[in-house]
Design a protein around this motif. Structure first.
Motif, short mmCIF file in Angstrom:
data_model
loop_
_atom_site.label_atom_id
_atom_site.label_comp_id
_atom_site.label_asym_id
_atom_site.label_seq_id
_atom_site.Cartn_x
_atom_site.Cartn_y
_atom_site.Cartn_z
N GLU A 1 11.42 32.60 63.83
CA GLU A 1 11.36 33.98 64.34
C GLU A 1 11.79 35.00 63.28
N TYR A 2 12.60 34.57 62.31
CA TYR A 2 13.06 35.51 61.28
C TYR A 2 11.98 35.80 60.24
N PRO B 1 27.90 20.06 63.10
CA PRO B 1 27.10 20.15 61.88
C PRO B 1 27.39 19.02 60.91
N ASP B 2 26.62 19.01 59.83
CA ASP B 2 26.84 18.09 58.73
C ASP B 2 28.29 18.22 58.23
N PRO C 1 22.87 17.63 65.13
CA PRO C 1 23.26 18.96 64.68
C PRO C 1 22.47 20.06 65.42
N TYR C 2 21.48 19.65 66.23
CA TYR C 2 20.67 20.64 66.95
C TYR C 2 21.35 21.01 68.27
N MET C 3 21.78 22.26 68.36
CA MET C 3 22.52 22.70 69.54
C MET C 3 21.64 22.67 70.80
N PHE D 1 29.45 27.25 70.48
CA PHE D 1 29.88 26.43 69.34
C PHE D 1 30.39 27.33 68.20
N MET D 2 29.64 28.38 67.92
CA MET D 2 30.04 29.25 66.80
C MET D 2 31.37 29.93 67.09
N ASP E 1 14.21 29.02 65.93
CA ASP E 1 14.82 30.36 65.88
C ASP E 1 14.67 30.95 64.48
N TYR F 1 25.40 37.76 65.44
CA TYR F 1 24.56 36.77 64.75
C TYR F 1 23.09 36.92 65.13
N PRO F 2 22.20 36.70 64.18
CA PRO F 2 20.78 36.68 64.57
C PRO F 2 20.45 35.45 65.42
N PHE F 3 19.65 35.64 66.43
CA PHE F 3 19.18 34.55 67.30
C PHE F 3 17.69 34.74 67.49
N GLY F 4 16.89 34.05 66.71
CA GLY F 4 15.46 34.24 66.83
C GLY F 4 15.11 35.69 66.61
N GLU F 5 14.39 36.30 67.55
CA GLU F 5 13.95 37.68 67.35
C GLU F 5 15.00 38.68 67.82
N GLY G 1 20.49 20.37 59.19
CA GLY G 1 21.83 19.81 59.37
C GLY G 1 22.98 20.76 59.07
N SER H 1 34.15 27.31 66.77
CA SER H 1 34.45 26.86 65.41
C SER H 1 35.08 27.96 64.56
N GLU I 1 24.82 27.32 71.41
CA GLU I 1 25.08 27.68 70.01
C GLU I 1 26.05 28.85 69.88
#
Lengths: 239, 301
Positions: free
Chosen positions: A199-200, B36-37, B189-191, B295-296, A196, B250-254, A165, B299, B292
């Motif tokens: 993945e980290y 988000p929350d 909250p899940y983009m 959104f970032m 995601d 920003y990190p995004f997965g790998e 959240g 915001s 995402e």
């Protein structure tokens, strides 16, 4: 390489139901280990055994050098833990929370003061030290809770869905804290539903119906399953 | 219009939870409130469900004013709060019967609507709701919210804390429901769930940042997003954090997602900079932004 977690046939049954079925895995010092699985797959039950609050029905695990079956108190002293649900006291302020948890972990008041200053500086919370934790945004609370879980410099910290959240920017800042801690040699054991974030991790395991069905680096798992994302690996295994 | 929200605000002491929100949701639309929350989603839901009075503004749901017509409104909406709020010590069947009775109906009358969902928990109908797993509780709560065939269904974060498999199943159910003449207003909250909605509104700190279809939001995004892969995401983040032209990073997965502060630039410059700083295996690629990313960016502003 030093091992900080070693589970050997770790099992937990409730009556006829085997919630966790013979887990075998090792986690090395400074590793970020992602512990994934569907709701009800047995993650929480497994984690409870690893942090020393639930006794295995069979098998055992060595965590931070101690056996969870008969040295649970020593395990607890040498690990950190935070969850999404319970982390800090809402009606204490930042300083009071740090004093409280520092005290619980047996730190003297002088070193608590040193740690307190370091934490608020590191998180940029100087102006909020006297604010009740209740009034902080969730993301800040979680960053603070993580720092509190590290106060006593545990060898390993368990994080149970720490970012559920939380907004996307703060979620990433949280992971920067995780990277920092891992870089300094703290082992990170983390659960998440964000693929995601999986993945980290250096390595991840995926639990299905009480068993670990896959365990490797994200790269190898994607290759093994012939898919481009961990989300697809997860869907293939858990469905 | 199924939902008509006009300049709604709500404060709790010093906290402005919802600030001048106006929105319209069409009939039978699957509309997502993404944020988000702490963004104000639940406050807005409670106002629309007539459980909380706004400080200012007005709202109309399924033809009923949320203040003046609240009694009629409640008969025409279904509301599934984020927190599980059924009776824990009643069984599955008792809960469903209870809600049906409250709304002057019975399970048989609208069984068709809940059948696909209820059938999955029916084997456990004698079990107390408090003893159900998270996924089953969610299905029961949805069945109870639907039992009176509402015109508008409010779902407040139905998938928070739910694993990816169950989340996917839940969205499949929503798609089916939508075809049965129900407007669905859902928050998450899940983009990645945004893409599954007909239209979405981004909400942050009580304000709506943007409203559109997911594809239009992506299409109209002005900045270029560069996907970067390297041998060390952690080191690359630190290097780019200090780079003079970095707008965001920003990190995004790998991988990493990078935006440049200049209007015009060559992605290969970024690659070269990373390589000069000792990063290896650098691949840069211009990509379609993800929800995402947007959104970032929104915001931050």
């Amino acid at each position: 390489m030093e091992t900080t977690i070693k589970a050997t046939n770790l099992t937990k049954s409730f009556g006829d139901f085997t919630a966790v079925d013979k887990l075998n895995f090792e986690v090395e010092k400074g590793e970020i280990f992602g512990f994934l699985g569907a709701n009800g797959a047995g993650k929480t039950t497994a984690m409870k055994m690893l942090i020393g609050i639930s006794k295995p029905s069979a098998g055992d695990a060595v965590v931070a050098g101690y056996q969870v079956s008969n040295q649970a108190e020593l395990v607890k002293k040498n690990i950190g833990y935070m969850s999404q649900k319970f982390a800090l006291y809402d009606d204490l302020n930042i300083k009071e929370n740090i004093q409280f948890f520092g005290g619980i972990y047996g730190l003297d008041s002088k070193s608590i003061e040193v740690k307190y200053n370091r934490v608020v500086e590191n998180l940029g919370l100087q102006d909020y030290a006297k604010q009740l934790v209740r009034s902080l945004p969730l993301g800040w609370k979680q960053k603070l809770a993580f720092s509190v879980a590290l106060l006593h410099q545990p060898k390993i910290v368990f994080l149970d869905e720490p970012t559920g959240g939380v907004d996307p920017v703060t979620r990433r800042q949280f992971w920067e804290l995780i990277y920092e801690a891992a870089n300094q040699g703290t082992t990170i054991f983390v659960t998440t539903h964000y693929m995601d974030e999986a993945e980290y991790c250096d390595r991840i395991s995926i639990m299905v119906e009480g068993e670990i069905k896959a365990l490797d680096t994200p790269k190898v798992l994607k290759k093994e399953f012939g898919v481009s994302s961990l989300n697809d690996v997860f869907l293939k295994l858990a469905r | 219009m199924s939902l008509h929200i006009n300049n709604i605000s709500k404060s709790f002491k010093d906290l402005k939870a919802v600030k001048h929100i106006s929105l319209e949701v069409k009939e039978n639309e699957l509309f997502g409130l993404i944020g988000p929350d702490g963004a104000g989603k639940t406050t807005l839901f409670r106002i629309l469900a007539s459980l909380l009075l706004p400080d200012e503004g007005s709202a109309n749901v399924a033809g009923f004013d949320v203040i003046k017509d609240y009694k009629k409104l409640r008969k025409n909406i279904g509301y599934m709060p984020g927190k599980f709020s059924l009776y824990q010590d009643l069984t599955v069947e008792e809960n469903l019967n209870f809600f049906a009775t409250i709304f002057d109906t019975n399970i048989e009358e609208n069984y068709d609507l809940i059948k696909d969902i209820y059938i999955q928990i029916e084997p456990f109908k004698k079990r107390k709701a408090g003893d159900l797993s998270g996924g089953m509780k969610q299905k029961l709560a949805l069945s109870c919210a639907l039992i009176h065939k509402p015109k508008v269904l409010f779902l407040d974060e139905p998938t928070t804390g739910v694993d990816p498999v169950s989340r996917k199943e839940f969205w499949d159910m929503l798609k089916k429901l939508q075809k049965k003449d129900i407007t669905i207003f859902v928050s998450t909250p899940y983009m990645d769930e945004a893409a599954l909605c007909d239209r979405i509104a981004f909400i942050n700190q009580g304000e709506i940042l943007q409203v559109d279809t997911p594809s239009a939001i992506v299409k109209n995004f002005a900045k270029e997003v560069i996907n970067i892969r390297t041998n060390s995401i952690y080191k690359s983040l630190q290097v780019l954090g200090k780079y003079q032209y970095t707008h965001s990073n920003y990190p995004f997965g790998e991988s990493l997602h990078y935006m440049d502060s200049r209007d015009d630039f060559d992605p290969n410059e970024i690659k070269k900079h990373l390589e000069d700083e000792g990063i290896e295996d650098v691949e840069v690629q211009l990509i379609t932004p993800e929800i995402e990313d947007i959104f970032m960016e929104l915001s931050r502003e």
